[in-house]
Design a protein around this motif. Structure first.
Motif, PDB file in Angstrom:
ATOM      1  N   ALA A   1     -55.205  39.491  53.434  1.00  0.00           N
ATOM      2  CA  ALA A   1     -55.627  40.054  54.754  1.00  0.00           C
ATOM      3  C   ALA A   1     -54.186  39.774  55.614  1.00  0.00           C
ATOM      4  O   ALA A   1     -54.481  39.546  56.819  1.00  0.00           O
ATOM      5  N   ASP A   2     -53.047  39.699  54.850  1.00  0.00           N
ATOM      6  CA  ASP A   2     -51.733  39.219  55.521  1.00  0.00           C
ATOM      7  C   ASP A   2     -51.207  40.504  56.122  1.00  0.00           C
ATOM      8  O   ASP A   2     -50.452  40.516  57.092  1.00  0.00           O
ATOM      9  N   ARG A   3     -51.573  41.699  55.609  1.00  0.00           N
ATOM     10  CA  ARG A   3     -50.895  42.876  56.282  1.00  0.00           C
ATOM     11  C   ARG A   3     -49.356  43.125  56.156  1.00  0.00           C
ATOM     12  O   ARG A   3     -48.994  44.042  56.667  1.00  0.00           O
ATOM     13  N   ILE A   4     -48.721  42.136  55.456  1.00  0.00           N
ATOM     14  CA  ILE A   4     -47.317  42.208  55.608  1.00  0.00           C
ATOM     15  C   ILE A   4     -46.550  43.304  54.730  1.00  0.00           C
ATOM     16  O   ILE A   4     -45.838  43.990  54.931  1.00  0.00           O
ATOM     17  N   LEU A   5     -47.241  43.492  53.450  1.00  0.00           N
ATOM     18  CA  LEU A   5     -46.507  44.404  52.309  1.00  0.00           C
ATOM     19  C   LEU A   5     -47.569  45.693  52.156  1.00  0.00           C
ATOM     20  O   LEU A   5     -47.457  46.283  51.127  1.00  0.00           O
ATOM     21  N   ASP A   6     -48.485  45.837  53.132  1.00  0.00           N
ATOM     22  CA  ASP A   6     -49.445  46.873  52.835  1.00  0.00           C
ATOM     23  C   ASP A   6     -48.979  48.138  52.635  1.00  0.00           C
ATOM     24  O   ASP A   6     -49.321  49.128  51.755  1.00  0.00           O
ATOM     25  N   LYS A   7     -47.889  48.419  53.152  1.00  0.00           N
ATOM     26  CA  LYS A   7     -47.159  49.802  53.037  1.00  0.00           C
ATOM     27  C   LYS A   7     -46.393  50.001  51.718  1.00  0.00           C
ATOM     28  O   LYS A   7     -46.402  50.853  51.014  1.00  0.00           O
ATOM     29  N   THR A   8     -46.009  48.815  51.541  1.00  0.00           N
ATOM     30  CA  THR A   8     -45.060  48.766  50.166  1.00  0.00           C
ATOM     31  C   THR A   8     -45.887  48.466  48.942  1.00  0.00           C
ATOM     32  O   THR A   8     -45.644  48.864  48.010  1.00  0.00           O
ATOM     33  N   LEU A   9     -47.053  47.888  48.958  1.00  0.00           N
ATOM     34  CA  LEU A   9     -47.746  47.424  47.750  1.00  0.00           C
ATOM     35  C   LEU A   9     -49.228  47.452  48.054  1.00  0.00           C
ATOM     36  O   LEU A   9     -49.754  46.678  48.906  1.00  0.00           O
ATOM     37  N   PRO A  10     -49.986  48.614  47.990  1.00  0.00           N
ATOM     38  CA  PRO A  10     -51.252  48.910  48.534  1.00  0.00           C
ATOM     39  C   PRO A  10     -52.211  47.932  48.138  1.00  0.00           C
ATOM     40  O   PRO A  10     -52.175  47.077  47.109  1.00  0.00           O
ATOM     41  N   LEU A  11     -53.251  47.489  48.878  1.00  0.00           N
ATOM     42  CA  LEU A  11     -54.098  46.619  48.710  1.00  0.00           C
ATOM     43  C   LEU A  11     -55.107  46.987  47.185  1.00  0.00           C
ATOM     44  O   LEU A  11     -55.586  45.952  46.851  1.00  0.00           O
ATOM     45  N   SER A  12     -54.877  48.212  46.656  1.00  0.00           N
ATOM     46  CA  SER A  12     -55.622  48.350  45.558  1.00  0.00           C
ATOM     47  C   SER A  12     -54.986  47.863  44.477  1.00  0.00           C
ATOM     48  O   SER A  12     -55.469  47.955  43.431  1.00  0.00           O
ATOM     49  N   VAL A  13     -53.939  47.616  44.485  1.00  0.00           N
ATOM     50  CA  VAL A  13     -53.041  46.961  43.268  1.00  0.00           C
ATOM     51  C   VAL A  13     -53.501  45.318  43.388  1.00  0.00           C
ATOM     52  O   VAL A  13     -53.254  44.594  44.152  1.00  0.00           O
ATOM     53  N   PRO A  14     -54.091  45.051  42.206  1.00  0.00           N
ATOM     54  CA  PRO A  14     -54.292  43.445  42.140  1.00  0.00           C
ATOM     55  C   PRO A  14     -53.076  42.596  42.018  1.00  0.00           C
ATOM     56  O   PRO A  14     -51.917  42.927  41.038  1.00  0.00           O
ATOM     57  N   VAL A  15     -53.199  41.308  42.455  1.00  0.00           N
ATOM     58  CA  VAL A  15     -52.051  40.580  42.613  1.00  0.00           C
ATOM     59  C   VAL A  15     -52.568  39.345  42.037  1.00  0.00           C
ATOM     60  O   VAL A  15     -53.586  38.950  42.543  1.00  0.00           O
ATOM     61  N   ALA A  16     -52.020  38.527  41.049  1.00  0.00           N
ATOM     62  CA  ALA A  16     -52.751  37.535  40.459  1.00  0.00           C
ATOM     63  C   ALA A  16     -51.410  36.561  39.876  1.00  0.00           C
ATOM     64  O   ALA A  16     -50.532  37.056  39.854  1.00  0.00           O
ATOM     65  N   PRO A  17     -51.605  35.032  40.074  1.00  0.00           N
ATOM     66  CA  PRO A  17     -50.904  34.216  39.682  1.00  0.00           C
ATOM     67  C   PRO A  17     -50.540  34.517  38.244  1.00  0.00           C
ATOM     68  O   PRO A  17     -51.235  34.998  37.545  1.00  0.00           O
ATOM     69  N   ASN A  18     -49.306  33.970  38.004  1.00  0.00           N
ATOM     70  CA  ASN A  18     -48.957  33.935  36.649  1.00  0.00           C
ATOM     71  C   ASN A  18     -49.782  32.875  35.649  1.00  0.00           C
ATOM     72  O   ASN A  18     -49.751  31.722  36.178  1.00  0.00           O
ATOM     73  N   PHE A  19     -50.477  33.266  34.654  1.00  0.00           N
ATOM     74  CA  PHE A  19     -51.196  32.473  33.920  1.00  0.00           C
ATOM     75  C   PHE A  19     -50.536  31.186  33.434  1.00  0.00           C
ATOM     76  O   PHE A  19     -51.059  30.094  33.452  1.00  0.00           O
ATOM     77  N   LEU A  20     -49.363  31.308  32.931  1.00  0.00           N
ATOM     78  CA  LEU A  20     -48.495  30.151  32.127  1.00  0.00           C
ATOM     79  C   LEU A  20     -48.334  29.185  33.051  1.00  0.00           C
ATOM     80  O   LEU A  20     -48.134  28.142  32.882  1.00  0.00           O
ATOM     81  N   LEU A  21     -47.726  29.636  34.527  1.00  0.00           N
ATOM     82  CA  LEU A  21     -47.733  28.588  35.489  1.00  0.00           C
ATOM     83  C   LEU A  21     -48.698  28.068  35.927  1.00  0.00           C
ATOM     84  O   LEU A  21     -48.529  26.676  35.889  1.00  0.00           O
ATOM     85  N   ASN A  22     -49.751  28.546  36.056  1.00  0.00           N
ATOM     86  CA  ASN A  22     -51.156  27.835  36.118  1.00  0.00           C
ATOM     87  C   ASN A  22     -51.457  26.832  35.120  1.00  0.00           C
ATOM     88  O   ASN A  22     -51.951  25.830  35.487  1.00  0.00           O
ATOM     89  N   LYS A  23     -51.078  27.197  33.953  1.00  0.00           N
ATOM     90  CA  LYS A  23     -51.522  26.549  32.712  1.00  0.00           C
ATOM     91  C   LYS A  23     -50.580  25.145  32.727  1.00  0.00           C
ATOM     92  O   LYS A  23     -51.130  24.379  32.315  1.00  0.00           O
ATOM     93  N   HIS A  24     -49.462  25.215  33.247  1.00  0.00           N
ATOM     94  CA  HIS A  24     -48.547  24.045  33.300  1.00  0.00           C
ATOM     95  C   HIS A  24     -48.960  23.293  34.581  1.00  0.00           C
ATOM     96  O   HIS A  24     -48.779  22.147  34.571  1.00  0.00           O
ATOM     97  N   LEU A  25     -49.393  23.889  35.648  1.00  0.00           N
ATOM     98  CA  LEU A  25     -49.926  22.754  36.826  1.00  0.00           C
ATOM     99  C   LEU A  25     -51.124  22.358  36.580  1.00  0.00           C
ATOM    100  O   LEU A  25     -51.046  21.123  37.124  1.00  0.00           O
ATOM    101  N   ALA A  26     -51.909  22.771  35.990  1.00  0.00           N
ATOM    102  CA  ALA A  26     -53.316  22.313  35.838  1.00  0.00           C
ATOM    103  C   ALA A  26     -53.393  20.873  35.311  1.00  0.00           C
ATOM    104  O   ALA A  26     -53.946  20.016  35.567  1.00  0.00           O
ATOM    105  N   PRO A  27     -52.508  20.579  33.871  1.00  0.00           N
ATOM    106  CA  PRO A  27     -52.403  19.177  33.376  1.00  0.00           C
ATOM    107  C   PRO A  27     -51.708  18.262  34.253  1.00  0.00           C
ATOM    108  O   PRO A  27     -52.216  16.961  34.204  1.00  0.00           O
TER     109      PRO A  27
END
Length: 167
Positions: free
Chosen positions: A39-65
Motif C-alpha cells: 500500500a506504499d504506491r511507490i512502484l505501482d507503475k513499474t511493478l503492478p500490484l498483481s505481481v506477488p512479492v515475497a522475501p527470499n526463503f533462504l534468507l528467512n531460513k538464516h534469520l529464524a535460527p
C-alpha cells in the motif's frame, strides 16, 4: 561512450521498526516477513500490484535460527507497507486490508525494498522490531521511540549480520 558501473548487492536485508497489529505481540518482539501488502504506491507503475512479492526463503531460513538462539520472540507473517504516516488515524481505509491480508505488522518501507529486490533479482528479506501497538493503545511517542531505537539498534544489527554471515 562512457560506461557506468552498477554495483549489485548479493542480498538486501530490511531492518527497522514497525507497528505490531496483533493482540499477543509485545513491544520488542520481532517480525520476520513472509509477504507484503503493498500500500506504499511507490512502484505501482513499474511493478503492478498483481505481481506477488515475497522475501527470499533462504534468507528467512538464516534469520529464524538467529532469533531462536538469542531467545527472541517473533512471528512470521505479512507486513503491510503504507505510504500514509498517519494510517492509524484513518483506519477505515487500511483496516479492511489489514484484516484481509492477515498482516501482523505495519511499516513504511519493507514492501518498497522487497519490490526493488524483486525487480533487480536481488535476494531480500525483512526483519522488523515492534516499536508500538497503535491499535491497542500503545502509540509511538517521540521520546519513547528515540529511547527504544537507541536501546535496540545494536542488537537488531548484530542479529542481521549474524544471519548474513551464515548465509
Amino acid at each position: 561512450t562512457d560506461h557506468v558501473a552498477v554495483l549489485r548487492p548479493d542480498a538486501m536485508l530490511m531492518i527497522g521498526h514497525c507497528a505490531g497489529v496483533r493482540n499477543h505481540q509485545e513491544i520488542g518482539d520481532f517480525v520476520l516477513a513472509s509477504g507484503y501488502m503493498r500500500a506504499d504506491r511507490i512502484l505501482d507503475k513499474t511493478l503492478p500490484l498483481s505481481v506477488p512479492v515475497a522475501p527470499n526463503f533462504l534468507l528467512n531460513k538464516h534469520l529464524a535460527p538467529v532469533l531462536d538462539e538469542r531467545g527472541q520472540r517473533y512471528r512470521i507473517g505479512t507486513v503491510y507497507t503504507t505510504i500514509d504516516r498517519n494510517w492509524e488515524l484513518f483506519l477505515r481505509e487500511s483496516l479492511a486490508d489489514l484484516r484481509s491480508s492477515r498482516s501482523i505488522a505495519v511499516d513504511m518501507e519493507s514492501a518498497t525494498v522487497a519490490a526493488n529486490g524483486f525487480r533487480y533479482r536481488v535476494p531480500n528479506a525483512t526483519l522488523l522490531c515492534v516499536s508500538d501497538k497503535p491499535l491497542h493503545g500503545q502509540p509511538k511517542l517521540p521520546s519513547d521511540a528515540k529511547r527504544f531505537y537507541e536501546e535496540s539498534k545494536n542488537q537488531h544489527l548484530a542479529m542481521a549480520i549474524d544471519a548474513l554471515e551464515n548465509a
